[in-house]
Scaffold this motif. Structure first.
Motif, mmCIF file in Angstrom:
data_model
loop_
_atom_site.group_PDB
_atom_site.id
_atom_site.type_symbol
_atom_site.label_atom_id
_atom_site.label_comp_id
_atom_site.label_asym_id
_atom_site.label_seq_id
_atom_site.Cartn_x
_atom_site.Cartn_y
_atom_site.Cartn_z
ATOM 1 N N THR A 1 -73.930 -73.893 20.044
ATOM 2 C CA THR A 1 -73.598 -74.869 21.084
ATOM 3 C C THR A 1 -74.494 -74.706 22.306
ATOM 4 O O THR A 1 -74.810 -75.688 22.970
ATOM 5 N N GLU A 2 -74.908 -73.480 22.560
ATOM 6 C CA GLU A 2 -75.766 -73.224 23.718
ATOM 7 C C GLU A 2 -77.209 -73.658 23.471
ATOM 8 O O GLU A 2 -77.868 -74.192 24.362
ATOM 9 N N GLU A 3 -77.695 -73.459 22.252
ATOM 10 C CA GLU A 3 -79.114 -73.677 21.963
ATOM 11 C C GLU A 3 -79.441 -75.042 21.365
ATOM 12 O O GLU A 3 -80.581 -75.473 21.418
ATOM 13 N N ASN A 4 -78.453 -75.717 20.783
ATOM 14 C CA ASN A 4 -78.700 -76.985 20.109
ATOM 15 C C ASN A 4 -78.197 -78.132 20.988
ATOM 16 O O ASN A 4 -77.009 -78.213 21.281
ATOM 17 N N GLU A 5 -79.090 -79.012 21.361
ATOM 18 C CA GLU A 5 -78.750 -80.123 22.262
ATOM 19 C C GLU A 5 -77.613 -80.983 21.724
ATOM 20 O O GLU A 5 -76.760 -81.458 22.472
ATOM 21 N N THR A 6 -77.554 -81.171 20.416
ATOM 22 C CA THR A 6 -76.496 -81.977 19.799
ATOM 23 C C THR A 6 -75.107 -81.436 20.131
ATOM 24 O O THR A 6 -74.172 -82.201 20.339
ATOM 25 N N PHE A 7 -74.981 -80.120 20.170
ATOM 26 C CA PHE A 7 -73.682 -79.488 20.377
ATOM 27 C C PHE A 7 -73.473 -78.977 21.797
ATOM 28 O O PHE A 7 -72.461 -78.339 22.083
ATOM 29 N N HIS A 8 -74.411 -79.261 22.673
ATOM 30 C CA HIS A 8 -74.353 -78.691 24.025
ATOM 31 C C HIS A 8 -73.081 -79.063 24.779
ATOM 32 O O HIS A 8 -72.601 -78.297 25.611
ATOM 33 N N PHE A 9 -72.496 -80.216 24.493
ATOM 34 C CA PHE A 9 -71.274 -80.623 25.188
ATOM 35 C C PHE A 9 -70.090 -79.710 24.865
ATOM 36 O O PHE A 9 -69.065 -79.757 25.545
ATOM 37 N N LEU A 10 -70.228 -78.852 23.879
ATOM 38 C CA LEU A 10 -69.148 -77.936 23.495
ATOM 39 C C LEU A 10 -69.241 -76.565 24.171
ATOM 40 O O LEU A 10 -68.412 -75.703 23.910
ATOM 41 N N THR A 11 -70.223 -76.366 25.045
ATOM 42 C CA THR A 11 -70.401 -75.038 25.633
ATOM 43 C C THR A 11 -69.196 -74.579 26.455
ATOM 44 O O THR A 11 -68.934 -73.389 26.527
ATOM 45 N N ASP A 12 -68.450 -75.512 27.034
ATOM 46 C CA ASP A 12 -67.246 -75.120 27.772
ATOM 47 C C ASP A 12 -66.117 -74.723 26.826
ATOM 48 O O ASP A 12 -65.269 -73.902 27.169
ATOM 49 N N ILE A 13 -66.104 -75.296 25.639
ATOM 50 C CA ILE A 13 -65.053 -75.015 24.658
ATOM 51 C C ILE A 13 -65.378 -73.755 23.854
ATOM 52 O O ILE A 13 -64.486 -72.997 23.489
ATOM 53 N N LEU A 14 -66.654 -73.541 23.588
ATOM 54 C CA LEU A 14 -67.108 -72.369 22.835
ATOM 55 C C LEU A 14 -68.082 -71.556 23.689
ATOM 56 O O LEU A 14 -69.261 -71.451 23.372
ATOM 57 N N PRO A 15 -67.582 -70.964 24.783
ATOM 58 C CA PRO A 15 -68.499 -70.207 25.638
ATOM 59 C C PRO A 15 -68.952 -68.919 24.960
ATOM 60 O O PRO A 15 -68.254 -68.375 24.107
ATOM 61 N N LYS A 16 -70.120 -68.477 25.351
ATOM 62 C CA LYS A 16 -70.632 -67.217 24.856
ATOM 63 C C LYS A 16 -69.743 -66.104 25.406
ATOM 64 O O LYS A 16 -69.462 -66.064 26.605
ATOM 65 N N LYS A 17 -69.275 -65.221 24.541
ATOM 66 C CA LYS A 17 -68.427 -64.121 24.996
ATOM 67 C C LYS A 17 -69.294 -63.079 25.686
ATOM 68 O O LYS A 17 -70.384 -62.767 25.242
ATOM 69 N N ILE A 18 -68.777 -62.553 26.806
ATOM 70 C CA ILE A 18 -69.478 -61.472 27.467
ATOM 71 C C ILE A 18 -68.454 -60.402 27.826
ATOM 72 O O ILE A 18 -67.277 -60.702 28.042
ATOM 73 N N LEU A 19 -68.904 -59.169 27.846
ATOM 74 C CA LEU A 19 -68.019 -58.066 28.179
ATOM 75 C C LEU A 19 -67.665 -58.113 29.654
ATOM 76 O O LEU A 19 -68.463 -58.546 30.500
ATOM 77 N N ALA A 20 -66.488 -57.653 29.988
ATOM 78 C CA ALA A 20 -66.026 -57.668 31.382
ATOM 79 C C ALA A 20 -66.986 -56.898 32.276
ATOM 80 O O ALA A 20 -67.295 -57.337 33.387
ATOM 81 N N ARG A 21 -67.477 -55.752 31.816
ATOM 82 C CA ARG A 21 -68.392 -54.950 32.655
ATOM 83 C C ARG A 21 -69.689 -55.719 32.942
ATOM 84 O O ARG A 21 -70.247 -55.637 34.021
ATOM 85 N N ASP A 22 -70.172 -56.490 31.937
ATOM 86 C CA ASP A 22 -71.380 -57.290 32.147
ATOM 87 C C ASP A 22 -71.119 -58.412 33.146
ATOM 88 O O ASP A 22 -71.955 -58.721 33.990
ATOM 89 N N TYR A 23 -69.929 -59.032 33.042
ATOM 90 C CA TYR A 23 -69.560 -60.087 33.981
ATOM 91 C C TYR A 23 -69.475 -59.533 35.396
ATOM 92 O O TYR A 23 -69.984 -60.144 36.336
ATOM 93 N N LEU A 24 -68.825 -58.382 35.538
ATOM 94 C CA LEU A 24 -68.689 -57.779 36.874
ATOM 95 C C LEU A 24 -70.055 -57.406 37.445
ATOM 96 O O LEU A 24 -70.293 -57.572 38.647
ATOM 97 N N LYS A 25 -70.958 -56.924 36.596
ATOM 98 C CA LYS A 25 -72.309 -56.583 37.046
ATOM 99 C C LYS A 25 -73.042 -57.842 37.530
ATOM 100 O O LYS A 25 -73.678 -57.842 38.578
ATOM 101 N N THR A 26 -72.920 -58.934 36.764
ATOM 102 C CA THR A 26 -73.546 -60.202 37.144
ATOM 103 C C THR A 26 -72.952 -60.721 38.443
ATOM 104 O O THR A 26 -73.679 -61.198 39.329
ATOM 105 N N LEU A 27 -71.639 -60.631 38.575
ATOM 106 C CA LEU A 27 -70.958 -61.074 39.791
ATOM 107 C C LEU A 27 -71.429 -60.271 40.996
ATOM 108 O O LEU A 27 -71.694 -60.828 42.073
ATOM 109 N N GLU A 28 -71.567 -58.974 40.812
ATOM 110 C CA GLU A 28 -72.042 -58.091 41.880
ATOM 111 C C GLU A 28 -73.472 -58.463 42.292
ATOM 112 O O GLU A 28 -73.793 -58.527 43.482
ATOM 113 N N GLN A 29 -74.332 -58.737 41.319
ATOM 114 C CA GLN A 29 -75.707 -59.133 41.607
ATOM 115 C C GLN A 29 -75.750 -60.453 42.374
ATOM 116 O O GLN A 29 -76.533 -60.609 43.313
ATOM 117 N N MET A 30 -74.886 -61.393 41.992
ATOM 118 C CA MET A 30 -74.841 -62.676 42.684
ATOM 119 C C MET A 30 -74.400 -62.495 44.140
ATOM 120 O O MET A 30 -74.936 -63.140 45.040
#
Length: 117
Positions: free
Chosen positions: A79-108
């Motif tokens: 869904t992320e890489e194929n334009e045909t399915f891109h509208f589904l990215t909110d329904i099928l988000p890429k899973k990320i680990l909580a620690r990675d999310y917190l690290k990204t949030l901290e960087q932002m």
């Protein structure tokens, strides 16, 4: 008025999704007052073909080809890489680990603080 369900045995065999569930979803729209049997059948079949296309694309581009498996991550990547399915990215988000999310949030937050200086 809604027509009675008059599907031929051949038509029923050619679809796998439950027609009653598709009807329920269609009826949930405030714009739909009645559902023609042909429209219901075609919508069900189109949905089935779409899901099949998504699954096959994800499988063919996924990591489980050798083990004959399809993972959630394969669907999310497709869904992320194929334009045909891109509208589904909110329904099928890429899973990320909580620690990675917190690290990204901290960087932002650090970038925002630097921009404010």
């Amino acid at each position: 008025e809604e027509e009675e369900e008059e599907e031929t045995p051949d038509a029923k065999k050619s679809i796998s999704l439950p027609v009653s569930r598709v009807r329920l979803i269609m009826k949930s729209s405030p714009d739909v007052s009645s559902i023609n049997q042909d429209a219901l059948f075609l919508t069900t079949k189109a949905t089935e073909l779409f899901v099949q296309h998504l699954a096959l694309s994800s499988f063919n581009n996924g990591s489980g080809k050798d083990s004959n498996t399809l993972e959630y991550s394969d669907l999310a990547k497709t869904t992320e890489e194929n334009e045909t399915f891109h509208f589904l990215t909110d329904i099928l988000p890429k899973k990320i680990l909580a620690r990675d999310y917190l690290k990204t949030l901290e960087q932002m937050q650090e970038e925002e603080e630097e921009a404010d200086l």
